[in-house]
Each structure stands twice: as structure tokens, then as C-alpha cells.
Write a protein that holds these residues in place. Structure first.
Motif, PDB file in Angstrom:
ATOM      1  N   MET A   9       0.829  -1.207   0.000  1.00  0.00           N
ATOM      2  CA  MET A   9       0.000   0.000   0.000  1.00  0.00           C
ATOM      3  C   MET A   9       0.869   1.266   0.000  1.00  0.00           C
ATOM      4  O   MET A   9       0.602   2.215  -0.721  1.00  0.00           O
ATOM      5  N   SER A  10       1.914   1.248   0.833  1.00  0.00           N
ATOM      6  CA  SER A  10       2.760   2.451   0.893  1.00  0.00           C
ATOM      7  C   SER A  10       3.581   2.611  -0.391  1.00  0.00           C
ATOM      8  O   SER A  10       3.838   3.728  -0.839  1.00  0.00           O
ATOM      9  N   ASP A  11       3.955   1.483  -1.007  1.00  0.00           N
ATOM     10  CA  ASP A  11       4.677   1.556  -2.282  1.00  0.00           C
ATOM     11  C   ASP A  11       3.793   2.195  -3.357  1.00  0.00           C
ATOM     12  O   ASP A  11       4.223   3.073  -4.108  1.00  0.00           O
ATOM     13  N   ASN A  12       2.551   1.735  -3.420  1.00  0.00           N
ATOM     14  CA  ASN A  12       1.621   2.286  -4.416  1.00  0.00           C
ATOM     15  C   ASN A  12       1.342   3.762  -4.159  1.00  0.00           C
ATOM     16  O   ASN A  12       1.197   4.550  -5.097  1.00  0.00           O
ATOM     17  N   ALA A  13       1.271   4.120  -2.869  1.00  0.00           N
ATOM     18  CA  ALA A  13       1.016   5.526  -2.532  1.00  0.00           C
ATOM     19  C   ALA A  13       2.160   6.407  -3.036  1.00  0.00           C
ATOM     20  O   ALA A  13       1.941   7.514  -3.522  1.00  0.00           O
ATOM     21  N   TRP A  14       3.386   5.901  -2.916  1.00  0.00           N
ATOM     22  CA  TRP A  14       4.557   6.651  -3.424  1.00  0.00           C
ATOM     23  C   TRP A  14       4.415   6.884  -4.922  1.00  0.00           C
ATOM     24  O   TRP A  14       4.624   7.991  -5.418  1.00  0.00           O
ATOM     25  N   LEU A  15       4.054   5.815  -5.634  1.00  0.00           N
ATOM     26  CA  LEU A  15       3.899   5.941  -7.084  1.00  0.00           C
ATOM     27  C   LEU A  15       2.778   6.917  -7.422  1.00  0.00           C
ATOM     28  O   LEU A  15       2.905   7.737  -8.330  1.00  0.00           O
ATOM     29  N   ASP A  16       1.680   6.823  -6.652  1.00  0.00           N
ATOM     30  CA  ASP A  16       0.532   7.697  -6.925  1.00  0.00           C
ATOM     31  C   ASP A  16       0.861   9.158  -6.656  1.00  0.00           C
ATOM     32  O   ASP A  16       0.389  10.047  -7.362  1.00  0.00           O
ATOM     33  N   LEU A  17       1.644   9.405  -5.631  1.00  0.00           N
ATOM     34  CA  LEU A  17       1.928  10.796  -5.272  1.00  0.00           C
ATOM     35  C   LEU A  17       3.022  11.415  -6.144  1.00  0.00           C
ATOM     36  O   LEU A  17       2.884  12.532  -6.620  1.00  0.00           O
ATOM     37  N   LEU A  18       4.093  10.658  -6.353  1.00  0.00           N
ATOM     38  CA  LEU A  18       5.285  11.282  -6.945  1.00  0.00           C
ATOM     39  C   LEU A  18       5.532  10.942  -8.413  1.00  0.00           C
ATOM     40  O   LEU A  18       6.360  11.567  -9.069  1.00  0.00           O
ATOM     41  N   ILE A  19       4.863   9.929  -8.920  1.00  0.00           N
ATOM     42  CA  ILE A  19       5.103   9.567 -10.323  1.00  0.00           C
ATOM     43  C   ILE A  19       3.842   9.813 -11.161  1.00  0.00           C
ATOM     44  O   ILE A  19       3.822  10.695 -12.009  1.00  0.00           O
ATOM     45  N   ARG A  20       2.788   9.047 -10.904  1.00  0.00           N
ATOM     46  CA  ARG A  20       1.635   9.128 -11.811  1.00  0.00           C
ATOM     47  C   ARG A  20       0.528  10.017 -11.264  1.00  0.00           C
ATOM     48  O   ARG A  20      -0.569  10.024 -11.800  1.00  0.00           O
ATOM     49  N   GLY A  21       0.817  10.754 -10.200  1.00  0.00           N
ATOM     50  CA  GLY A  21      -0.211  11.538  -9.530  1.00  0.00           C
ATOM     51  C   GLY A  21      -0.281  12.976  -9.988  1.00  0.00           C
ATOM     52  O   GLY A  21      -0.220  13.267 -11.195  1.00  0.00           O
ATOM     53  N   PRO A  22      -0.366  13.894  -9.036  1.00  0.00           N
ATOM     54  CA  PRO A  22      -0.609  15.295  -9.382  1.00  0.00           C
ATOM     55  C   PRO A  22       0.512  15.936 -10.201  1.00  0.00           C
ATOM     56  O   PRO A  22       0.308  16.961 -10.833  1.00  0.00           O
ATOM     57  N   MET A  23       1.692  15.344 -10.172  1.00  0.00           N
ATOM     58  CA  MET A  23       2.817  15.976 -10.860  1.00  0.00           C
ATOM     59  C   MET A  23       3.331  15.112 -12.009  1.00  0.00           C
ATOM     60  O   MET A  23       4.519  15.146 -12.319  1.00  0.00           O
ATOM     61  N   VAL A  58      -5.076   9.665   0.668  1.00  0.00           N
ATOM     62  CA  VAL A  58      -5.709  10.712  -0.146  1.00  0.00           C
ATOM     63  C   VAL A  58      -4.613  11.464  -0.906  1.00  0.00           C
ATOM     64  O   VAL A  58      -3.777  12.141  -0.302  1.00  0.00           O
ATOM     65  N   ILE A  59      -4.617  11.301  -2.214  1.00  0.00           N
ATOM     66  CA  ILE A  59      -3.593  11.959  -3.027  1.00  0.00           C
ATOM     67  C   ILE A  59      -4.055  13.394  -3.319  1.00  0.00           C
ATOM     68  O   ILE A  59      -5.176  13.591  -3.813  1.00  0.00           O
ATOM     69  N   PRO A  60      -3.234  14.384  -3.018  1.00  0.00           N
ATOM     70  CA  PRO A  60      -3.673  15.774  -3.222  1.00  0.00           C
ATOM     71  C   PRO A  60      -3.805  16.122  -4.713  1.00  0.00           C
ATOM     72  O   PRO A  60      -3.216  15.464  -5.571  1.00  0.00           O
ATOM     73  N   GLU A  61      -4.565  17.158  -4.948  1.00  0.00           N
ATOM     74  CA  GLU A  61      -4.735  17.665  -6.313  1.00  0.00           C
ATOM     75  C   GLU A  61      -3.438  18.356  -6.767  1.00  0.00           C
ATOM     76  O   GLU A  61      -2.620  18.744  -5.930  1.00  0.00           O
ATOM     77  N   THR A  62      -3.333  18.555  -8.074  1.00  0.00           N
ATOM     78  CA  THR A  62      -2.174  19.288  -8.602  1.00  0.00           C
ATOM     79  C   THR A  62      -2.205  20.733  -8.096  1.00  0.00           C
ATOM     80  O   THR A  62      -3.255  21.379  -8.150  1.00  0.00           O
ATOM     81  N   LEU A  63      -1.092  21.180  -7.591  1.00  0.00           N
ATOM     82  CA  LEU A  63      -1.005  22.571  -7.113  1.00  0.00           C
ATOM     83  C   LEU A  63      -0.197  23.376  -8.130  1.00  0.00           C
ATOM     84  O   LEU A  63       0.932  23.011  -8.454  1.00  0.00           O
TER      85      LEU A  63
END
Lengths: 462, 467
Positions: A315-329, A397-402
Motif C-alpha cells: 500500500m505504501s509503495d503504491n502511494a509513493w507511485l501515486d503521489l510522486l510519479i503518476r499523480g498530481p505531478m 488521499v492523493i492531493p490535487e495538482t497545485l
């Protein structure tokens, strides 16, 4: 038969000519330089306005400070990384770096004021170790609640002192030249800074020892600063992000940016300072190789983390990917990857590009942009995370793009402008190519013809 | 006795006669030593046969510790193999002059240690032939590992590529020396060297091709060198099930550790070569000095990575991970192993290397390099075993792992095996590159700067000529 080689451009062997040519850069100045300085000064003031505006408007909202943190991370890491370009060849006794070592030291000392100014409001918004009655994850464990605030500030100050110390120690003989060859205000400065340096055998051996000690000290402080700031100002703000390689990847990005800055400054000095004989193709060739190597190192450190998270699938691995790779940025990630690795790698892999004057500088601009994108990719999402989630085991909860607001843009432009302005200011006092470094270079290296081959005879004293 | 020409250089004739003394003649100690090593190696093969017959029951491996001393030794030898490329390729590209007498030994060490490392997964499998079922055909549907992208599948591919590349690298660097041997032997040996020397006569074009080939291979080998130990580290790091393994730092941490242990192994080997063959004029204190300086930097970087690995282990505040680290550092017997690992891996050798007197003392360098490799072997053991040995929720049986004497012997066998291969190699090929030594003598000189006499080196540069 004429030889077209690397040795058409070589520093003059007459010490007086070397001294006159190199010190002339501290005296001469064009109207264009003055105009540029004024524009940079104006932008710097606007940057300060941006920081104050940000503080007044978003002072209570941590999630809005990602771009400010990214700017601090970018500036301290790339300017702090520059002296390593001089330190590594100094330890390896590589002569090619002598003409650029002063520039590297100057860049290292150029961002002290900016770093401290940006740090102050960030300390205000950085959460303490105890949030809502419980301790958040940090490298400070049971230490006092404001340990990150204290130690991170102290580490930046230590880096500043070490950077200044390194610049001062390595410029001592040039201050003595300034004392002995100028009048009025410059003579007074030279007299004050030279500290009685007359070039005795003991003073020279002490100088070498001091530069060695300061270089080693600087390196360790640089790594320490990256460890504490990268963790406290990004990693520990994201619940569940546990990434042991991250501080080293952060430092590597800084070194990549530092090499890029040295190349850019060397190119400017060569083109506009007319220092072709000193900053010849050998220097750019070596710097180009260094730039290429740091780009490769950056991708290796990035991939070492990526493969573990991508493969781990926890879960924490996927969260990293969601936040820093395929997520808001995600778009900044793509830009960062292109500019930090793919473009510089593909550009600098060619020997003809590295072995040229303009090739490395284009690679340097690209890589420097890449480092900037990389800092935004990490710091903005990390600061955007809802502070209420800080105790979670992983990010849910992955934040929106800022996007940056006007204050962020002013701050980014202003802070970079102030660093450039500081470099211009220092150039009015100290020659950017060390006079004594060039004179030692001339003693130790000499282009010679050996049987049918052309090359350099390099002396390597113990 | 040192023989120098009128420019105070070692003559080429002297270089040939001394550096070929192990190839064209046999040192007195060679046959007894090879016989003893052969004896131990044969016993190792017999024990391996016994293990195949009776299975892994003869080892200390049992639930839940299935990866023990064999896998530790596999990682250790892969680490040692990093010596060759580190010394030979990186230092060749950076034009470090002191590399010259060291390169061949480092490259050979790479090849033999890699070949030995490859044997260990086979030994570890117990019934060795079962590896065939696991690998060929290796389809995702079997469900043993998630898919064919598994590092366990990538391992043999990476190591085989590295082995092939290293062999080619060694061979290209051997060609000029093979021609020297061809011209100094008769009969079968002459025929053998004639085939291997590929018609080398030493004309300018051949030299140019040899240099270009060496540099190209160096550049090609570097990514492979990094990838091999990174992939080995991912055997552990991509696993989420074992505490202490799922760490992003493992790849560079393993690589820097491998360089630390590999370069130390080269120091050990150089000292033995100097003592065994009497190559005092070629393997000199300044070479040990340079290697010790390099090791100081590498070891300190490695210590930094060790610190970060431990820091992030406890950073997450996960109770099982913290319990594992407590066990690793504070509980007997792990605490003793941890202490020895730290002492031998860094605390004892590195402060010693800060002193030039130590760096140029061959005996002290020899023993300190041995210490490093004791520490580095323990490091791998402490990474692999405690995470498996600690009691965890879904394991119904757990106990500390004690390697059997069988496993200890196989570890001992691996050292005998690598040494034996090196000694056999030394009878056929020179361990110090003759042409590198001669080139060094030609390029080296000294000049007077003020009152000091400073050694110099000539660096050839690319340039175009026009008429």
C-alpha cells in the motif's frame, strides 16, 4: 604542417601577464553588465515581495508552500553542489580543474543570503514533531519537537560557513596579489583579507592543508545538509514514504546542478570575459564528462528507488507511485525525467559534443532545468499532503495538482536573480580564475610533442 | 635485482624476464601449494556430491531460514568480482597511472569469483538439476515468482553477461602479452599462444585497435558492472515479506560494498603476488598507497550508506522492523557478529589507512584488506539471515540458523577453488600486464620544479593533423 589540437589555447607562461589578465575581470565592467545588474536587483526585490506576500496570504496553510520549499531545495542544492566540482579533482590531483575551481567556490558561497531568507518563513510553516498530541515519523525520533527546525537551519548555516571558508582559504594568495598590486580601497581589502600572506614555503604548505581540510569538511556538511533537509522538508511530510536512497538521490541531483552551474559560468567567462586561453576545450571536455556521469548517477539512484516501489506493490509503495510519479505531478515527472536524464544523456553521450565549447553548456542548461523540475515534482506534492493525514501508515488521499501562484513565481524569479546578482557582485572583488591556481597549473602541466604524438606532460607532486 | 636503462627506467628485457618468471618457469612453492589446494577442492566436490545424494538436510537450512551461508557466499563472491571492472575499466577511463600493474590480477579475480558465485545457487538448490525446472521454460503461470521479470531470473542473465564481457575484456588486454609468450616458447605452447595472439605483431594499427577496443569495452562494462550487483540486491529489496529487505538503498549500497570488498581483495592478491613471485620492482608501495586512498573514500561512502540503511529501518516506527534491528544489533549472537562486522569492515582498517606508513607497508595492507573481507562477508550474512530467522506471525516454526560444518567447508572450498584457478592461470598467462608496464615506463618521467623533483606522466591527446 600545422597542428589543430587542444593546445592552441593555453594560459600564458609569463606570471605577470596571467596576473594582469585575470585581475582585469574585477575592474572592467560594461554598461550591459550594469543594466543586467539593475534588472536582477529589481527582480530580487520583487522576489522578496513575493515571499512576504506569500507569508501574509498563505502563512497559516502549509499545503501552499511547496513551491517555496522546492525553490529553497533547488538553490541550496545546486549552488552547494558546485564546490564539489573543485573538491573532487583537488583530492585526485587533477590539474584540469584548476582554472574552474575558483568559480566553483564562488557559486558555493553565492546563495547564502537567499537560503537563509527563504528558510525563515518555511520554518514557520514546517510542522513540529508532535502533531495533535502524537509524534510524527521523523529521523529525530524522541528529540525535542523543534529539532528539524533547529538542526536544518544550523546545517544550512554550517554549509554557508564552510562554503565561505573554502572560498576564503583558496583565495588567500590572490588577496595577497590584490594587496601588492592595487591602490586605495582594493589595497585595503587585500591587506585585510590576505592575512599577512607572503608566499613562504610554510604558508604554501599550510594553504594546501587548509584547502584539503575545508574541502573534506565541506563535503561532509553538504551530505549532512541534504540528508536532513530532504527528509525534514519533503519525505517526512508524506505518511508512509520510507525511502533510504532519497537523501543520496537528492544530493546527486544537487551535484548534477552544481556541475551544470560551473559549466555555464565557465562558458560565460570564456565568451564575455575573453578567457579562451584559460578556459580552453580541455576544461569543457572534462566538465562534459562529469556532467554525463552525474546524469547517469541520477537515473541510477532514481531507478533504485522506483524498482523497489514498483515491484513491492504494498500500500505504501503504491502511494509513493501515486503521489510522486503518476499523480498530481505526472507532467512535471515526465519533464524532470526528460531534462535530468534523457536529454542530457543523449546529448552528452557523443564525444564530439563533450569535446566542444558549446556542447557541454547546452547539456548544462538542460540538466539544470531538469533539477528544477525534479525539486518541484517532489516538494510540491509532499507539502500539498493534508497535514491531518500525517500519522497514517500510508497516504490514502492523493492531493490535487497545485499550480504556482503569482507570489511563487515572483519568489522563484527573484531568488534566482539574487543568486546571479551575488555572483556578479563577488566578481568585482575576486578574480573568477584563481591566479595562483593558473600559475601552479603552468608549472605542473605543459603541452609537449612526444615522438609523433601531441599531448600534455603532467607533473603529480605528492 | 632491479635493472634500469640509462634513463633510469626498467628495461624491457628485464620486465619480460621477471614478469614471465611464473609462466615460463615454475616457482618452487607452486606444486606443493597447488597440490594442497587440489586436495581441499576435491574434498569439496565430494561433499557437494554427498549433499546432492542426501539433500539439504546435511546443511543447517531449515524453516524459516532457507537462505543461509550459501546465498551469503554467493553475494560475497559477486561482490569480489567488482574488483576487476572497478580497477581496470574505471581507472583506465580516468587515466589513473597507478592502475597498470594491478589490472590483470583484478580482471582475473573478477572472472574466477564470478564463476564461483554462479556455482553457489546450484549448490544452494540442493538437488541441483531442479534449477532446470525453475528456469527453462520459465513461465509466469507457474506462480513460483510473480513473473519472468523476477530478479531471480535476471541474476543469472546479468552474471553471465558480466562474465562474458569480463572474459572478453581480459582477452583483449592479454593479446600483446600473448604475442610476447608466442615469441618465447616452443612446441605445443608456441602453437597455443600463436592461436590466441591472433597474429599480433605490434604494428601501429594493431596498437590503436587494442587501445580503442579496451576503452570501448571499459565503457560497455561499466553499466553491466553496476547492474550485476544491483540486480543481486533486488533479489532481496523487492521482497516485502521479509523484514529488513525492502529498502530502496540496497542497489547502490550493495554496489559500493562490493567495490569495497573487491578492491580489498585486489590488495590481498597484490601482496601475495609480490611475495610469491618477487615482483618488487613492479608492485610497489606506491600502488598500495593509491589503493588505500581509494579504499578510504569507498569505505567512507559505504559507511554512509550503512548508516542510512539503518536509519530508515527504524524511521518507519514499524514494531517488527524495530524488533529485527534490536535483534541484529543487541541480541547474542547477532550483536557479536554486528560488532565484528563494523570493526573489521571500517573501524579498524580505515583509520589505519589514514597513515602513509601503513598505506605503504605491504604486510599491514595485506592484513587490513583481509579484515575488510571478513567484515563484508558478515555484512551480507547479517542482511540475509536475521530477517528470516526472527519470529514472525505466519510462521509456525522458527529458530536461529546455525550453519553446519558442511556449509562452512563449502565456504572454505570456494576460497581454495578461486586460489587454485588463479595459480593455474599464472602458469599459462602473466599476472602483471607486460605491455602496460612497458608503456608506463615510456610515459613516466620526472622534472625539477624549484628544488623538488616531481614525477610526471605524458598524456596523449586526440588531435587532427592537416597538411
Amino acid at each position: 604542417m600545422t597542428i589543430k589540437g587542444h593546445h592552441k589555447e593555453w594560459p600564458p607562461s609569463d606570471p605577470k601577464i596571467v596576473k594582469d589578465e585575470l585581475f582585469s575581470s574585477t575592474i572592467k565592467g560594461s554598461s550591459t553588465l550594469k543594466l543586467i545588474s539593475k534588472i536582477l536587483g529589481l527582480l530580487s526585490i520583487l522576489g522578496l515581495v513575493g515571499l512576504i506576500g506569500k507569508f501574509l496570504i498563505d502563512g497559516g496553510d502549509q499545503t501552499q508552500w511547496g513551491y517555496v520549499a522546492a525553490t529553497l531545495a533547488f538553490i541550496f542544492s545546486v549552488t552547494g553542489g558546485a564546490p564539489l566540482v573543485a573538491i573532487a579533482p583537488f583530492i585526485a590531483k587533477a590539474n584540469w580543474a584548476r582554472p574552474i575551481s575558483r568559480m566553483a567556490h564562488v557559486i558555493g558561497a553565492s546563495a547564502i543570503v537567499v537560503n537563509i531568507i527563504i528558510m525563515i518563513p518555511l520554518l514557520w510553516v514546517l510542522p513540529p514533531l508532535v502533531v495533535e498530541g502524537a509524534r510524527r515519523r521523523s529521523i529525530w525520533f524522541e528529540a525535542p519537537v523543534y529539532s528539524p527546525h533547529f538542526w536544518d537551519t544550523l546545517s544550512l548555516i554550517m554549509l554557508a560557513i564552510a562554503g565561505l571558508g573554502l572560498l576564503y582559504v583558496s583565495a588567500l594568495p590572490d588577496f595577497a596579489i590584490m594587496r601588492d598590486n592595487s591602490q586605495g580601497f582594493r589595497k585595503k581589502i587585500g591587506n585585510f583579507l590576505a592575512g599577512g600572506f607572503v608566499g613562504s614555503t610554510v604558508q604554501w604548505s599550510t594553504l594546501r592543508m587548509r584547502v584539503g581540510v575545508m574541502s573534506t569538511l565541506y563535503f561532509f556538511i553538504y551530505i549532512f545538509v541534504h540528508v536532513v533537509i530532504s527528509i525534514d522538508f519533503s519525505l517526512s511530510m508524506v505518511p508512509g514514504w520510507r525511502d533510504a536512497i532519497y537523501p543520496m538521490a537528492h544530493a546527486m541531483g544537487g551535484i548534477q546542478g552544481g556541475v551544470a552551474l560551473v559549466i555555464i559560468l565557465a562558458w560565460i567567462m570564456r565568451k564575455y570575459g575573453k578567457y579562451e586561453n584559460y578556459l580552453n576545450i580541455n576544461v569543457f571536455w572534462a566538465l562534459g564528462r562529469l556532467m554525463f556521469a552525474t546524469s547517469l548517477m541520477w537515473i541510477y539512484f532514481f531507478y533504485s528507488a522506483f524498482i523497489v516501489f514498483w515491484y513491492g506493490k504494498s500500500m505504501s509503495d503504491n502511494a509513493w507511485l501515486d503521489l510522486l510519479i503518476r499523480g498530481p505531478m505526472v507532467y512535471v515527472f515526465i519533464l524532470g525525467m526528460l531534462f535530468s536524464f534523457i536529454f542530457p544523456w543523449w546529448w552528452l553521450i557523443w564525444n564530439k559534443v563533450r569535446n566542444s565549447i558549446n556542447g557541454p553548456v547546452i547539456g548544462a542548461f538542460i540538466a539544470l532545468t531538469g533539477v528544477f523540475f525534479e525539486r518541484i515534482r517532489v516538494y510540491v506534492p509532499a507539502w500539498s499532503v493534508d497535514p491531518k493525514l500525517i500519522h497514517d501508515k500510508w497516504l490514502t488521499v492523493i492531493p490535487e495538482t497545485l499550480y504556482p501562484d503569482i507570489w511563487d513565481i515572483l519568489l522563484i524569479l527573484g531568488s534566482i536573480s539574487f543568486v546571479v546578482l551575488t555572483v556578479i557582485f563577488i566578481s568585482r572583488i575576486i578574480p573568477f580564475i584563481g591566479v595562483w591556481e593558473v600559475q601552479q597549473f603552468n608549472l605542473l602541466a605543459k603541452p609537449i610533442k612526444y615522438i609523433k604524438a601531441h599531448g600534455i606532460r603532467v607533473a603529480k607532486p605528492d | 635485482m632491479q635493472q634500469r636503462d640509462n634513463q633510469n627506467r626498467l628495461s624491457q628485457k628485464y620486465t619480460n624476464s621477471v614478469l614471465l618468471n611464473g609462466t615460463l618457469s615454475t616457482p618452487r612453492w607452486w606444486y606443493p601449494l597447488v597440490s594442497v589446494l587440489l586436495f581441499f577442492v576435491v574434498i569439496g566436490f565430494i561433499l557437494f556430491g554427498i549433499q546432492i545424494k542426501y539433500g539439504l538436510g546435511v546443511t543447517g537450512l531449515n524453516r524459516p531460514v532457507y537462505w543461509g551461508l550459501y546465498i551469503t557466499t554467493f553475494v560475497f563472491w559477486v561482490g569480489i568480482s567488482h574488483a576487476g571492472i572497478m580497477i581496470s575499466a574505471i581507472l583506465r577511463i580516468t587515466q589513473a597511472e597507478w592502475r597498470r600493474p594491478v589490472t590483470r590480477a583484478a580482471e582475473i579475480l573478477t572472472i574466477f569469483s564470478l564463476a564461483t558465485a554462479l556455482v553457489f545457487p546450484l549448490i544452494h538448490a540442493g538437488r541441483t538439476w531442479r534449477i532446470v525446472y525453475w528456469l527453462i521454460p520459465y513461465d509466469a503461470a507457474r506462480g513460483i515468482w510473480p513473473n519472468i521479470r523476477s530478479p531471480l531470473f535476471m541474476d543469472p542473465i546479468a552474471i553471465s553477461t558480466y562474465l562474458t564481457g569480463s572474459t572478453l575484456f581480459l582477452f583483449v588486454a592479454l593479446i600483446p602479452d600473448l604475442a610476447v609468450l608466442r615469441d618465447r616458447t616452443t612446441g605445443f605452447r608456441k602453437g597455443f599462444y600463436t592461436i590466441l595472439a591472433l597474429g599480433w605483431t605490434g604494428n601501429p594499427r594493431q596498437w590503436k585497435m587494442q587501445v580503442v577496443g579496451g576503452i570501448l569495452l571499459s565503457a560497455l562494462m561499466l553499466p553491466i558492472f553496476v547492474s550485476v550487483h544491483s540486480i543481486v540486491s533486488w533479489d532481496f529489496a523487492v521482497t516485502t515479506a521479509v523484514e529488513g529487505w525492502h529498502s530502496t538503498i540496497f542497489a547502490p549500497y550493495f554496489v559500493i560494498g562490493a567495490v569495497h570488498s573487491g578492491v580489498s581483495a585486489v590488495v590481498t592478491m597484490m601482496a601475495l603476488m609480490r611475495w610469491g613471485w618477487g615482483w618488487n620492482d613492479f608492485i610497489r608501495p606506491e600502488h598500495f598507497d593509491a589503493l588505500a586512498r581509494l579504499l578510504t573514500v569507498v569505505a567512507t561512502a559505504w559507511l554512509g550508506f550503512t548508516f542510512l540503511e539503518l536509519l530508515f529501518a527504524v524511521y518507519g516506527l514499524d514494531a517488527p522492523e524495530i524488533a529485527l534491528r534490536e535483534m541484529q544489533i543487541f541480541q547474542y549472537p547477532w550483536n557479536m557478529l554486528f560488532l565484528i562486522f563494523l570493526l573489521t569492515g571500517y573501524i579498524l582498517p580505515v583509520p589505519m589507512w589514514l597513515f602513509k606508513r601503513v598505506r605503504t607497508n605491504i604486510a599491514l595492507m595485506f592484513w587490513s584488506s583481509i579484515l575488510v573481507n571478513i567484515g563484508m562477508w558478515l555484512e551480507r550474512f547479517l542482511i540475509i539471515v536475521p530477517g528470516l530467522a526472527r519470529k514472525s506471525p505466519f510462521v509456525f516454526t522458527w529458530e536461529a540458523y546455525t550453519p553446519s560444518w558442511f556449509e562452512w567447508y563449502i565456504l572454505f572450498w570456494s576460497f581454495c577453488w578461486v586460489t587454485l584457478l588463479m595459480l593455474l592461470f599464472s602458469r599459462v598467462f602473466p599476472l602483471v600486464p607486460l605491455f602496460e608496464q612497458k608503456e608506463s615506463e615510456v610515459f613516466s618521467d620526472s622534472i625539477k620544479i624549484g628544488r623538488a623533483t616531481v614525477p610526471t606522466i605524458f598524456r596523449e591527446e586526440e588531435e587532427e593533423e592537416e597538411d
